[in-house]
Design a protein around this motif. Structure first.
Motif, mmCIF file in Angstrom:
data_model
loop_
_atom_site.group_PDB
_atom_site.id
_atom_site.type_symbol
_atom_site.label_atom_id
_atom_site.label_comp_id
_atom_site.label_asym_id
_atom_site.label_seq_id
_atom_site.Cartn_x
_atom_site.Cartn_y
_atom_site.Cartn_z
ATOM 1 N N LYS A 21 23.883 39.321 41.672
ATOM 2 C CA LYS A 21 24.691 39.953 40.625
ATOM 3 C C LYS A 21 23.965 41.165 40.038
ATOM 4 O O LYS A 21 24.572 42.226 39.811
ATOM 5 C CB LYS A 21 24.992 38.955 39.505
ATOM 6 C CG LYS A 21 25.766 37.725 39.925
ATOM 7 C CD LYS A 21 27.152 38.031 40.399
ATOM 8 C CE LYS A 21 27.936 36.754 40.697
ATOM 9 N NZ LYS A 21 29.231 37.034 41.347
ATOM 10 N N HIS A 78 28.771 31.446 27.423
ATOM 11 C CA HIS A 78 30.048 31.310 26.704
ATOM 12 C C HIS A 78 29.954 30.267 25.600
ATOM 13 O O HIS A 78 30.464 30.462 24.493
ATOM 14 C CB HIS A 78 31.163 30.930 27.676
ATOM 15 C CG HIS A 78 32.515 30.852 27.026
ATOM 16 N ND1 HIS A 78 33.094 31.919 26.375
ATOM 17 C CD2 HIS A 78 33.402 29.806 26.909
ATOM 18 C CE1 HIS A 78 34.282 31.568 25.901
ATOM 19 N NE2 HIS A 78 34.482 30.284 26.207
ATOM 20 N N THR A 134 27.521 31.325 32.633
ATOM 21 C CA THR A 134 28.000 30.188 31.845
ATOM 22 C C THR A 134 28.491 29.036 32.719
ATOM 23 O O THR A 134 28.816 29.238 33.894
ATOM 24 C CB THR A 134 29.145 30.645 30.920
ATOM 25 O OG1 THR A 134 29.680 29.531 30.229
ATOM 26 C CG2 THR A 134 30.250 31.333 31.715
ATOM 27 N N ALA A 159 37.560 36.733 30.390
ATOM 28 C CA ALA A 159 36.348 37.531 30.592
ATOM 29 C C ALA A 159 36.670 38.817 31.344
ATOM 30 O O ALA A 159 36.178 39.898 31.002
ATOM 31 C CB ALA A 159 35.302 36.718 31.351
ATOM 32 N N GLN A 204 30.791 40.908 35.754
ATOM 33 C CA GLN A 204 30.527 39.830 36.697
ATOM 34 C C GLN A 204 30.647 38.505 35.964
ATOM 35 O O GLN A 204 30.582 38.444 34.724
ATOM 36 C CB GLN A 204 29.116 39.971 37.294
ATOM 37 C CG GLN A 204 28.900 41.177 38.178
ATOM 38 C CD GLN A 204 29.378 40.928 39.609
ATOM 39 O OE1 GLN A 204 30.022 39.920 39.900
ATOM 40 N NE2 GLN A 204 29.080 41.848 40.497
ATOM 41 N N TYR A 205 30.770 37.430 36.753
ATOM 42 C CA TYR A 205 30.892 36.092 36.165
ATOM 43 C C TYR A 205 30.120 35.143 37.061
ATOM 44 O O TYR A 205 30.481 34.928 38.218
ATOM 45 C CB TYR A 205 32.362 35.690 36.089
ATOM 46 C CG TYR A 205 32.671 34.552 35.130
ATOM 47 C CD1 TYR A 205 33.311 34.808 33.916
ATOM 48 C CD2 TYR A 205 32.336 33.242 35.438
ATOM 49 C CE1 TYR A 205 33.617 33.772 33.032
ATOM 50 C CE2 TYR A 205 32.629 32.205 34.564
ATOM 51 C CZ TYR A 205 33.271 32.475 33.366
ATOM 52 O OH TYR A 205 33.568 31.452 32.493
ATOM 53 N N THR A 209 39.317 30.984 30.851
ATOM 54 C CA THR A 209 38.120 31.680 30.373
ATOM 55 C C THR A 209 37.719 32.798 31.323
ATOM 56 O O THR A 209 37.357 33.902 30.895
ATOM 57 C CB THR A 209 36.955 30.687 30.202
ATOM 58 O OG1 THR A 209 37.331 29.661 29.274
ATOM 59 C CG2 THR A 209 35.702 31.385 29.698
ATOM 60 N N VAL A 210 37.786 32.512 32.618
ATOM 61 C CA VAL A 210 37.441 33.536 33.612
ATOM 62 C C VAL A 210 38.369 34.740 33.467
ATOM 63 O O VAL A 210 37.924 35.899 33.481
ATOM 64 C CB VAL A 210 37.520 32.957 35.043
ATOM 65 C CG1 VAL A 210 37.288 34.056 36.072
ATOM 66 C CG2 VAL A 210 36.500 31.842 35.225
ATOM 67 N N ALA A 252 34.120 42.027 31.214
ATOM 68 C CA ALA A 252 32.911 41.504 31.852
ATOM 69 C C ALA A 252 32.867 41.993 33.305
ATOM 70 O O ALA A 252 33.858 41.890 34.032
ATOM 71 C CB ALA A 252 32.897 39.975 31.808
ATOM 72 N N MET A 290 28.876 37.544 32.401
ATOM 73 C CA MET A 290 28.961 36.186 31.891
ATOM 74 C C MET A 290 28.118 35.262 32.772
ATOM 75 O O MET A 290 28.228 35.290 33.999
ATOM 76 C CB MET A 290 30.412 35.705 31.874
ATOM 77 C CG MET A 290 31.347 36.519 30.986
ATOM 78 S SD MET A 290 30.887 36.498 29.233
ATOM 79 C CE MET A 290 31.111 34.752 28.830
ATOM 80 N N ARG A 330 34.107 27.202 33.613
ATOM 81 C CA ARG A 330 34.696 27.564 34.896
ATOM 82 C C ARG A 330 36.215 27.440 34.912
ATOM 83 O O ARG A 330 36.842 27.558 35.968
ATOM 84 C CB ARG A 330 34.087 26.720 36.015
ATOM 85 C CG ARG A 330 34.269 25.215 35.863
ATOM 86 C CD ARG A 330 33.535 24.483 36.957
ATOM 87 N NE ARG A 330 32.088 24.613 36.807
ATOM 88 C CZ ARG A 330 31.229 24.521 37.823
ATOM 89 N NH1 ARG A 330 31.680 24.306 39.041
ATOM 90 N NH2 ARG A 330 29.931 24.623 37.620
#
Length: 226
Positions: free
Chosen positions: A115, A56, A83, A94, A101-102, A90-91, A99, A81, A86
């Protein structure tokens, strides 16, 4: 092979993440990028690209801004993502931008591996095409989950478990307990015990090899490759 672009502003971190990706069967690193402009250029240059591991915090733009621009240009490449960001805003952003997965930094290889394996399972689930009943829909969304590694039973060593798991993952085909023992340096009995544990927890699948006579040989294959 699943072609992956690794995007991270830190070249050292990008190399480490790329090395992690290459350790997971079925994945290949197609390239690296270290800023937003380079990431967008590589997406344009790599028409066979399947997945972007997106940082990110990039020096010229955010990773989410890159994802937005990718979509504006018509690129539907999947994004995970990866990054240190947290914060919930932002999560949430995403998620809304698609997105799949994170993964929050810092993480160990096992975290990224989980993942990627979940992503590979999702692709296999979607390969059939056609229409989906509720059971298939549940399977598609369930493929995105990445359960943590189960606690090892008493008397099992995490180090030995990792040795056996790596030997199985890196194999081109099913292996017997004896073959695992030879590759890891543990006894056949120990290899058999850990292989059975992997089978019980769904990480490995048992196959049978029938010879000319006698009982069939038990052979194991990593579940995501079966």
């Amino acid at each position: 092979m699943i072609e992956v672009l690794v995007v991270d502003d830190d070249t050292r971190v990008a190399r480490v993440n790329a090395a992690y990706v290459e350790k997971v069967p079925g994945f290949h690193v197609a390239g690296e990028a270290h800023n937003a402009a380079e990431a967008l250029r590589r997406v344009e240059e790599l028409p066979e690209l399947d997945l972007v591991l997106m940082d990110h915090y990039l020096p010229d733009e955010t990773g989410l801004a890159v994802v937005q621009e990718m979509r504006r240009r018509g690129h539907q490449t999947d994004v995970i993502m990866v990054t240190a960001a947290r914060d919930i805003t932002t999560v949430q952003a995403a998620m809304r931008q698609g997105a799949l997965q994170y993964l929050v930094k810092p993480f160990a290889f096992a975290g990224l591996r989980a993942k990627l394996e979940a992503y590979a399972e999702l692709r296999r689930t979607l390969d059939g095409g056609g229409e989906a009943e509720q059971a298939e829909v549940d399977k598609i969304f369930g493929a995105l989950s990445t359960p943590t590694e189960p606690d090892l039973p008493k008397g099992h060593s995490p180090t030995t478990a990792e040795l056996v798991r790596q030997a199985l993952m890196n194999s081109e085909g099913p292996l017997s307990a004896q073959e695992i023992a030879e590759r890891t340096g543990v006894s056949r009995q120990t290899a058999q015990r850990y292989l059975k544990l992997l089978e019980r927890t769904g990480r490995a699948r048992l196959t049978l090899k029938y010879g000319d006579a006698g009982r069939p040989e038990h052979r194991y294959v990593w579940a995501t490759r079966a």
